[in-house]
Design a protein around this motif. Structure first.
Motif, PDB file in Angstrom:
ATOM      1  N   GLU A  42      -5.940   0.835   8.386  1.00 38.77           N
ATOM      2  CA  GLU A  42      -4.713  -0.602   7.034  1.00 38.77           C
ATOM      3  C   GLU A  42      -4.101   0.420   5.656  1.00 38.77           C
ATOM      4  O   GLU A  42      -3.232   0.096   5.844  1.00 38.77           O
ATOM      5  CB  GLU A  42      -5.765  -1.524   6.983  1.00 38.77           C
ATOM      6  CG  GLU A  42      -6.114  -1.912   7.963  1.00 38.77           C
ATOM      7  CD  GLU A  42      -6.692  -4.209   6.862  1.00 38.77           C
ATOM      8  OE1 GLU A  42      -7.419  -4.608   7.335  1.00 38.77           O
ATOM      9  OE2 GLU A  42      -7.809  -3.353   5.965  1.00 38.77           O
ATOM     10  N   ALA A  43      -5.108   1.077   5.420  1.00 41.37           N
ATOM     11  CA  ALA A  43      -4.065   1.844   4.291  1.00 41.37           C
ATOM     12  C   ALA A  43      -3.060   3.102   4.797  1.00 41.37           C
ATOM     13  O   ALA A  43      -2.311   3.018   4.240  1.00 41.37           O
ATOM     14  CB  ALA A  43      -5.743   3.210   4.077  1.00 41.37           C
ATOM     15  N   LEU A  44      -3.355   3.269   6.655  1.00 39.10           N
ATOM     16  CA  LEU A  44      -2.376   4.615   6.862  1.00 39.10           C
ATOM     17  C   LEU A  44      -0.748   3.937   7.265  1.00 39.10           C
ATOM     18  O   LEU A  44       0.075   3.821   6.793  1.00 39.10           O
ATOM     19  CB  LEU A  44      -2.741   5.802   7.673  1.00 39.10           C
ATOM     20  CG  LEU A  44      -4.166   6.413   7.669  1.00 39.10           C
ATOM     21  CD1 LEU A  44      -4.582   6.992   8.211  1.00 39.10           C
ATOM     22  CD2 LEU A  44      -3.108   7.551   6.557  1.00 39.10           C
ATOM     23  N   SER A  45      -1.849   2.714   7.895  1.00 32.69           N
ATOM     24  CA  SER A  45      -0.599   1.416   8.379  1.00 32.69           C
ATOM     25  C   SER A  45       0.653   1.390   7.128  1.00 32.69           C
ATOM     26  O   SER A  45       1.180   0.384   7.363  1.00 32.69           O
ATOM     27  CB  SER A  45      -0.839   0.516   8.649  1.00 32.69           C
ATOM     28  OG  SER A  45      -0.201  -0.463   9.444  1.00 32.69           O
ATOM     29  N   SER A  46      -0.387   1.517   5.348  1.00 36.44           N
ATOM     30  CA  SER A  46       0.319   0.251   4.363  1.00 36.44           C
ATOM     31  C   SER A  46       1.658   1.709   4.285  1.00 36.44           C
ATOM     32  O   SER A  46       2.673   0.721   2.897  1.00 36.44           O
ATOM     33  CB  SER A  46      -0.681   0.083   4.117  1.00 36.44           C
ATOM     34  OG  SER A  46      -1.057  -0.799   3.928  1.00 36.44           O
ATOM     35  N   ALA A  50     -10.539  -8.842   1.282  1.00 36.20           N
ATOM     36  CA  ALA A  50     -11.463  -9.178   2.791  1.00 36.20           C
ATOM     37  C   ALA A  50     -11.592  -7.390   2.983  1.00 36.20           C
ATOM     38  O   ALA A  50     -11.888  -7.557   3.613  1.00 36.20           O
ATOM     39  CB  ALA A  50     -10.017  -9.513   4.263  1.00 36.20           C
ATOM     40  N   GLY A  51     -10.989  -6.599   2.136  1.00 39.29           N
ATOM     41  CA  GLY A  51     -11.321  -4.958   1.813  1.00 39.29           C
ATOM     42  C   GLY A  51     -10.354  -4.735   2.494  1.00 39.29           C
ATOM     43  O   GLY A  51      -9.673  -5.186   3.232  1.00 39.29           O
ATOM     44  N   MET A  52     -10.625  -3.130   2.882  1.00 34.68           N
ATOM     45  CA  MET A  52      -9.554  -1.839   3.331  1.00 34.68           C
ATOM     46  C   MET A  52      -9.939  -1.336   4.256  1.00 34.68           C
ATOM     47  O   MET A  52     -11.062  -0.759   3.661  1.00 34.68           O
ATOM     48  CB  MET A  52      -8.081  -1.810   2.162  1.00 34.68           C
ATOM     49  CG  MET A  52      -7.531  -0.923   2.533  1.00 34.68           C
ATOM     50  SD  MET A  52      -6.334  -0.337   1.897  1.00 34.68           S
ATOM     51  CE  MET A  52      -5.567  -1.516   0.801  1.00 34.68           C
ATOM     52  N   PHE A 105     -13.745   2.256   9.384  1.00 38.78           N
ATOM     53  CA  PHE A 105     -14.355   2.737   8.378  1.00 38.78           C
ATOM     54  C   PHE A 105     -14.264   1.937   6.800  1.00 38.78           C
ATOM     55  O   PHE A 105     -12.795   2.320   6.322  1.00 38.78           O
ATOM     56  CB  PHE A 105     -13.740   4.415   8.295  1.00 38.78           C
ATOM     57  CG  PHE A 105     -14.263   5.384   6.857  1.00 38.78           C
ATOM     58  CD1 PHE A 105     -16.089   5.241   6.757  1.00 38.78           C
ATOM     59  CD2 PHE A 105     -12.987   5.473   6.084  1.00 38.78           C
ATOM     60  CE1 PHE A 105     -15.725   6.264   5.800  1.00 38.78           C
ATOM     61  CE2 PHE A 105     -13.704   6.433   4.980  1.00 38.78           C
ATOM     62  CZ  PHE A 105     -15.444   6.614   5.238  1.00 38.78           C
ATOM     63  N   GLU A 106     -14.477   1.341   6.237  1.00 36.33           N
ATOM     64  CA  GLU A 106     -13.676   0.816   5.335  1.00 36.33           C
ATOM     65  C   GLU A 106     -14.159   1.783   3.222  1.00 36.33           C
ATOM     66  O   GLU A 106     -14.751   2.674   3.617  1.00 36.33           O
ATOM     67  CB  GLU A 106     -15.356  -0.268   4.636  1.00 36.33           C
ATOM     68  CG  GLU A 106     -15.335  -1.677   5.966  1.00 36.33           C
ATOM     69  CD  GLU A 106     -14.069  -2.296   5.080  1.00 36.33           C
ATOM     70  OE1 GLU A 106     -14.016  -2.401   4.089  1.00 36.33           O
ATOM     71  OE2 GLU A 106     -14.098  -3.165   6.241  1.00 36.33           O
ATOM     72  N   LEU A 107     -13.147   2.011   3.346  1.00 37.39           N
ATOM     73  CA  LEU A 107     -12.835   2.264   1.844  1.00 37.39           C
ATOM     74  C   LEU A 107     -12.985   1.786   0.711  1.00 37.39           C
ATOM     75  O   LEU A 107     -13.254   0.933   0.743  1.00 37.39           O
ATOM     76  CB  LEU A 107     -10.948   2.474   1.952  1.00 37.39           C
ATOM     77  CG  LEU A 107     -10.210   3.306   2.735  1.00 37.39           C
ATOM     78  CD1 LEU A 107      -8.694   2.747   2.141  1.00 37.39           C
ATOM     79  CD2 LEU A 107     -10.444   4.280   3.268  1.00 37.39           C
TER      80      LEU A 107
END
Length: 386
Positions: free
Chosen positions: A278-282, A272-274, A341-343
């Motif tokens: 989401e990256a910071l939360s992971s 579904a993308g990131m 903002f999509e990575l």
């Protein structure tokens, strides 16, 4: 000022004069950052584009979202689809009221075992009329040909032709599907989506955004995400003989989260993308004691970035190494921007250290030296007093 204080003052002064180069750890500093490489000096600030993450920048950098669409071209192909016979196929030919011309299948023989095998030159042999060229023809064309030639021997022959076994034409599904292999092309149209489903569907590590369809030496990019998740039927294709569908692994779908976060690590972008948030939360979020909340950066290599990323710069594209996007999360509400903002693959998310954190690192490195000076001075005083 005694001896120990002089030494401590000298050490601290020398560190301050040396500047930031003695600060342990890494730090991202955008202005006046220069390097020397191969005796050619260049300014990094001239090699990158820096964009503050604002709603307008996010709108420009966002890739077009796939949406449900019909595919009239595919529908027309399916409606007009016909199978063309090829070498290796087996035909079942029936002449009504003339059993002597129809090879019986019998109780223990299937139609594919008793039918007419199409030879490598595309021909079959049939009684009375001899060699018949069937390769590259439809069953309707073959039936008309046999009827016309049998009419010289049989009055008004009633001929039926069908393909008992489809063996001449195949498409192939490779890569990250559950059962990769060949898919026969038959009289039932085979689409790309049908072939994926017949191959058992996508495997766990499939990259379904970058599927390729190879046809006659050319590659077509296919997004199964758009097709299967968004209903964009324009991504579907009618398969032809020799087509190769390749589903790659998602090994390239990775981003790097570094700097002042609680658990720096490499992350995989899921189907579904990131997003940045989401990256910071992971990785457990930023380190609240060490991080500079104004310095959350996304560093994107312009040569690896996918199409659709904003390129609003006065510097020529071939001179730019990277685009850098900066998010200020001093106000936590700014994380809402990060959710939009999509990575992209190979993005580097870097959270820089706060100035006080860098200063504390210097002090921590000085403490062992200061302690050693104190012990040396105290020892000297004791020896003098003794």
């Amino acid at each position: 000022m005694d001896f120990s204080k002089k030494l401590i003052f000298s050490a601290v002064a020398s560190l301050l004069l040396a500047g930031c180069t003695v600060v342990p750890g890494s730090h991202l500093s955008l202005p006046d950052n220069k390097q020397q490489e191969d005796n050619d000096a260049f300014s990094v600030s001239e090699q990158v584009n820096v964009y503050p993450l604002t709603p307008s920048v996010i709108r420009q950098s966002k890739r077009p979202e796939a949406s449900a669409r019909t595919n009239p071209a595919l529908d027309a192909e399916l409606n007009g689809y016909e199978y063309y016979i090829g070498p290796g196929d087996i035909l079942n030919i029936t002449i009504w009221d003339h059993p002597e011309l129809t090879i019986p299948a019998g109780s223990y023989r299937s139609s594919s075992e008793s039918g007419n095998w199409v030879h490598a030159d595309g021909t079959i042999f049939y009684p009375y009329i001899g060699t018949v060229l069937v390769g590259g023809k439809t069953v309707t064309q073959v039936r008309d040909e046999i009827s016309r030639r049998l009419a010289a021997f049989i009055e008004s022959p009633q001929v039926d032709v069908n393909v008992a076994a489809f063996r001449s034409q195949k498409a192939y599904v490779t890569g990250e599907v559950n059962t990769p292999g060949q898919q026969p092309i038959t009289n039932v149209p085979l689409t790309l989506l049908d072939a994926i489903n017949r191959a058992g569907g996508l495997a766990k590590d499939a990259d379904w955004r970058n599927v390729t369809l190879t046809r006659q030496g050319g590659e077509q990019p296919i997004s199964l995400y758009a097709l299967m998740q968004r209903g964009d039927l324009t991504q579907n294709r009618l398969l032809r003989p020799g087509d190769i569908i390749h589903v790659p692994r998602n090994d390239a779908q990775k981003v790097f989260v570094m700097g002042e976060v609680n658990a720096p690590q490499l992350l995989k972008i899921d189907r579904a993308g990131m997003t940045l948030t989401e990256a910071l939360s992971s990785v457990g979020g930023i380190n609240e004691l060490e991080a500079d909340a104004t310095g959350v950066f996304v560093i994107r290599n312009v040569h690896k970035a996918q199409s659709g990323v904003v390129q609003t710069t006065t510097v020529q594209t071939n001179q730019v190494m990277a685009d850098i996007y900066q998010l200020n999360i001093q106000d936590a509400a700014a994380l809402v921007l990060g959710t939009e903002f999509e990575l992209e693959p190979y993005d580097v998310v870097y959270v820089t250290a706060a100035p006080i954190a860098r200063w504390n690192r210097v002090i921590r490195q000085l403490l062992p030296t200061i302690t050693g000076f104190n012990q040396l001075t105290e020892g000297a005083v004791r020896v003098r007093d003794w």
